[in-house]
Design a protein around this motif. Sequence first.
Motif, PDB file in Angstrom:
ATOM      1  N   GLU A 140       0.846  -1.182   0.000  1.00  0.00           N
ATOM      2  CA  GLU A 140       0.000   0.000   0.000  1.00  0.00           C
ATOM      3  C   GLU A 140       0.891   1.245   0.000  1.00  0.00           C
ATOM      4  OE1 GLU A 140      -3.246  -0.379  -0.468  1.00  0.00           O
ATOM      5  OE2 GLU A 140      -2.784  -2.519  -0.499  1.00  0.00           O
ATOM      6  N   ILE A 141       0.347   2.354  -0.438  1.00  0.00           N
ATOM      7  CA  ILE A 141       1.160   3.558  -0.671  1.00  0.00           C
ATOM      8  C   ILE A 141       1.861   4.020   0.606  1.00  0.00           C
ATOM      9  CG2 ILE A 141       1.141   5.954  -1.441  1.00  0.00           C
ATOM     10  CD1 ILE A 141       0.656   3.801  -3.638  1.00  0.00           C
ATOM     11  N   ASP A 142       1.141   4.103   1.715  1.00  0.00           N
ATOM     12  CA  ASP A 142       1.757   4.555   2.964  1.00  0.00           C
ATOM     13  C   ASP A 142       2.899   3.626   3.384  1.00  0.00           C
ATOM     14  OD1 ASP A 142       0.056   6.677   3.073  1.00  0.00           O
ATOM     15  OD2 ASP A 142      -1.260   5.853   4.626  1.00  0.00           O
ATOM     16  N   GLU A 143       2.682   2.319   3.227  1.00  0.00           N
ATOM     17  CA  GLU A 143       3.707   1.348   3.597  1.00  0.00           C
ATOM     18  C   GLU A 143       4.928   1.481   2.690  1.00  0.00           C
ATOM     19  OE1 GLU A 143       4.152  -3.505   4.227  1.00  0.00           O
ATOM     20  OE2 GLU A 143       2.422  -2.682   3.147  1.00  0.00           O
ATOM     21  N   TYR A 144       4.687   1.686   1.403  1.00  0.00           N
ATOM     22  CA  TYR A 144       5.779   1.821   0.433  1.00  0.00           C
ATOM     23  C   TYR A 144       6.662   3.016   0.780  1.00  0.00           C
ATOM     24  CZ  TYR A 144       8.022   2.159  -4.194  1.00  0.00           C
ATOM     25  OH  TYR A 144       8.931   2.209  -5.221  1.00  0.00           O
ATOM     26  N   ILE A 145       6.040   4.146   1.058  1.00  0.00           N
ATOM     27  CA  ILE A 145       6.790   5.357   1.397  1.00  0.00           C
ATOM     28  C   ILE A 145       7.576   5.151   2.690  1.00  0.00           C
ATOM     29  CG2 ILE A 145       6.567   7.779   2.075  1.00  0.00           C
ATOM     30  CD1 ILE A 145       4.103   7.927   0.225  1.00  0.00           C
ATOM     31  N   SER A 146       6.949   4.548   3.676  1.00  0.00           N
ATOM     32  CA  SER A 146       7.607   4.318   4.964  1.00  0.00           C
ATOM     33  C   SER A 146       8.839   3.429   4.811  1.00  0.00           C
ATOM     34  CB  SER A 146       6.609   3.691   5.934  1.00  0.00           C
ATOM     35  OG  SER A 146       7.221   3.407   7.177  1.00  0.00           O
ATOM     36  N   ILE A 147       8.724   2.382   4.005  1.00  0.00           N
ATOM     37  CA  ILE A 147       9.844   1.459   3.806  1.00  0.00           C
ATOM     38  C   ILE A 147      11.040   2.179   3.198  1.00  0.00           C
ATOM     39  CG2 ILE A 147      10.617  -0.455   2.336  1.00  0.00           C
ATOM     40  CD1 ILE A 147       7.910  -1.776   2.867  1.00  0.00           C
ATOM     41  N   TRP A 148      10.802   3.007   2.180  1.00  0.00           N
ATOM     42  CA  TRP A 148      11.923   3.644   1.491  1.00  0.00           C
ATOM     43  C   TRP A 148      12.479   4.847   2.255  1.00  0.00           C
ATOM     44  CZ3 TRP A 148      14.737   0.982  -1.472  1.00  0.00           C
ATOM     45  CH2 TRP A 148      14.182  -0.056  -2.206  1.00  0.00           C
ATOM     46  N   LEU A 149      11.673   5.445   3.109  1.00  0.00           N
ATOM     47  CA  LEU A 149      12.220   6.449   4.020  1.00  0.00           C
ATOM     48  C   LEU A 149      13.189   5.787   4.997  1.00  0.00           C
ATOM     49  CD1 LEU A 149       9.080   8.619   4.892  1.00  0.00           C
ATOM     50  CD2 LEU A 149      11.094   9.369   3.618  1.00  0.00           C
ATOM     51  N   ALA A 150      12.761   4.665   5.568  1.00  0.00           N
ATOM     52  CA  ALA A 150      13.611   3.951   6.521  1.00  0.00           C
ATOM     53  C   ALA A 150      14.869   3.425   5.843  1.00  0.00           C
ATOM     54  CB  ALA A 150      12.828   2.801   7.153  1.00  0.00           C
ATOM     55  N   ASP A 151      14.755   2.972   4.597  1.00  0.00           N
ATOM     56  CA  ASP A 151      15.904   2.444   3.868  1.00  0.00           C
ATOM     57  C   ASP A 151      17.010   3.490   3.733  1.00  0.00           C
ATOM     58  OD1 ASP A 151      16.969   0.288   1.816  1.00  0.00           O
ATOM     59  OD2 ASP A 151      17.110   2.226   0.785  1.00  0.00           O
ATOM     60  N   ALA A 152      16.600   4.739   3.590  1.00  0.00           N
ATOM     61  CA  ALA A 152      17.571   5.819   3.412  1.00  0.00           C
ATOM     62  C   ALA A 152      18.091   6.379   4.729  1.00  0.00           C
ATOM     63  CB  ALA A 152      16.943   6.940   2.593  1.00  0.00           C
ATOM     64  N   GLY A 153      17.592   5.858   5.842  1.00  0.00           N
ATOM     65  CA  GLY A 153      18.002   6.380   7.135  1.00  0.00           C
ATOM     66  C   GLY A 153      17.221   7.616   7.521  1.00  0.00           C
ATOM     67  N   LEU A 154      16.071   7.833   6.884  1.00  0.00           N
ATOM     68  CA  LEU A 154      15.208   8.964   7.187  1.00  0.00           C
ATOM     69  C   LEU A 154      14.057   8.493   8.066  1.00  0.00           C
ATOM     70  CD1 LEU A 154      15.038  10.437   3.559  1.00  0.00           C
ATOM     71  CD2 LEU A 154      16.506  11.219   5.434  1.00  0.00           C
ATOM     72  N   ASP A 155      13.334   9.436   8.659  1.00  0.00           N
ATOM     73  CA  ASP A 155      12.153   9.063   9.443  1.00  0.00           C
ATOM     74  C   ASP A 155      10.926   9.739   8.840  1.00  0.00           C
ATOM     75  OD1 ASP A 155      12.133  11.732  10.352  1.00  0.00           O
ATOM     76  OD2 ASP A 155      13.444  11.226  12.037  1.00  0.00           O
ATOM     77  N   ASP A 156       9.828   9.610   9.520  1.00  0.00           N
ATOM     78  CA  ASP A 156       8.573  10.148   8.980  1.00  0.00           C
ATOM     79  C   ASP A 156       8.301  11.576   9.435  1.00  0.00           C
ATOM     80  OD1 ASP A 156       8.047   9.709  11.610  1.00  0.00           O
ATOM     81  OD2 ASP A 156       6.404   8.291  11.307  1.00  0.00           O
ATOM     82  N   SER A 157       9.371  12.290   9.832  1.00  0.00           N
ATOM     83  CA  SER A 157       9.181  13.664  10.298  1.00  0.00           C
ATOM     84  C   SER A 157       9.151  14.674   9.159  1.00  0.00           C
ATOM     85  CB  SER A 157      10.295  14.045  11.282  1.00  0.00           C
ATOM     86  OG  SER A 157      11.570  13.977  10.638  1.00  0.00           O
ATOM     87  N   ASP A 158       9.604  14.259   7.961  1.00  0.00           N
ATOM     88  CA  ASP A 158       9.606  15.164   6.813  1.00  0.00           C
ATOM     89  C   ASP A 158       8.216  15.145   6.177  1.00  0.00           C
ATOM     90  OD1 ASP A 158      10.013  16.619   4.497  1.00  0.00           O
ATOM     91  OD2 ASP A 158      11.989  15.748   4.090  1.00  0.00           O
ATOM     92  N   SER A 159       7.317  15.894   6.770  1.00  0.00           N
ATOM     93  CA  SER A 159       5.922  15.888   6.318  1.00  0.00           C
ATOM     94  C   SER A 159       5.784  16.417   4.896  1.00  0.00           C
ATOM     95  CB  SER A 159       5.052  16.709   7.272  1.00  0.00           C
ATOM     96  OG  SER A 159       5.532  18.039   7.370  1.00  0.00           O
ATOM     97  N   GLU A 160       6.650  17.342   4.503  1.00  0.00           N
ATOM     98  CA  GLU A 160       6.575  17.903   3.147  1.00  0.00           C
ATOM     99  C   GLU A 160       6.903  16.847   2.096  1.00  0.00           C
ATOM    100  OE1 GLU A 160       8.696  21.386   0.400  1.00  0.00           O
ATOM    101  OE2 GLU A 160       8.889  21.435   2.588  1.00  0.00           O
TER     102      GLU A 160
END
Length: 375
Positions: free
Chosen positions: A206-226
């Motif tokens: 699902e879209i939210d899961e996809y975005i979350s996975i690739w944010l984590a892969d890059a060492g980023l978190d979900d704080s970048d709301s933009e």
Amino acid sequence: MQVRKGGESPVDSPPFTFTEFAPGKFVYFDGGTPDEVGFDYVLGPSNASKTLARLIPPLHFGRALDLGSSSGYLSLQISADEIVATDTNRRALVAGELSAVASNIKIDFRHGSLFEPVSNETFDLIVCNPPFVISPRPLFQYRDAGMHGDDISRKIISKAADFLNNDGWFVGLANWRIRGDWRDTLIPWIAESGCDAWVVQRERLEIDEYISIWLADAGLDDSDSELIAEWKKYLSDCDAIGFGWVILHKRDSYFPHRYLEEIYQPISENLGEAVLNYFSGADAAHDLSDEELLAIAWKPAPHLELTGEILRSTVGLRRAISIPRLDWNDPDLVGTLAREYADGPDLIRELRSEEHTSELQSPMYLVCRLLLEKK
């Protein structure tokens, strides 16, 4: 600062880490996270690349191409007289060269995008783990191609056959946008190739899961709301994102066979043999007439387990099918199955039934393509 693992490096290197992933085979890549290193981060052996390596047919090839080679991990696992590796990331090419020198394997590394570095050349094997992530803007070279949507996967898969010799193989991973039936996205890609094809969807995200996975892969978190809002808007026309493998085999065939399926269950290590078995069975099922198919004497493959009416393969894709009780010594085993099921031998060639996407699949499909051997 240079990171060291497993002792001293066998070659002088820039600030890469390295690991000896097999006896005498060293691969160099960046330590830390992509966010810490930056845009030209060089990815080491990942779960995706390890899966792709296991899918390579266990054959010796004349010429092989590793398209988007990164650290050179896949190149080091190919058996070929000549290996060419390409990438757009110059740091990745440096890491790949170090990997090749340390592993004492000759590889011709070239800089460039897609098939540009090998124009007018052909190969017996092409492997490709491209930067397939579908994102609104390129953050890291190893995963973001900077193309629209899933164009990077489409361009590679649809054009790969132009760079294959007859009897050549393409083995690659991809992401694709799903709108309705996921296969509708892939069918035009493989049709353009003109090859026999086997496409397996391993994940539907699902879209939210996809975005979350690739944010984590890059060492980023979900704080970048933009960024998250931008990404969600970019994928707003999709139901979900698919991930899986695409394998093409180029041969002389007036009407190539193509099969797209979902396989979500755990799979074994020995996938290369499963690839060869799949295409061997698919070629026979596709090319033989009903009479020729039913005239062949078949026997159970040695890797089967029968529990009640459930027949399971213990290797490769670990498929399972529900079957009637059978006499494995029946000389007309396939004919017996054909009579049990109304679709009969036609089912083997058409391979379009929805039931093929379930874990328990049609006996005629599996028995003739995957589970039995000729006597």
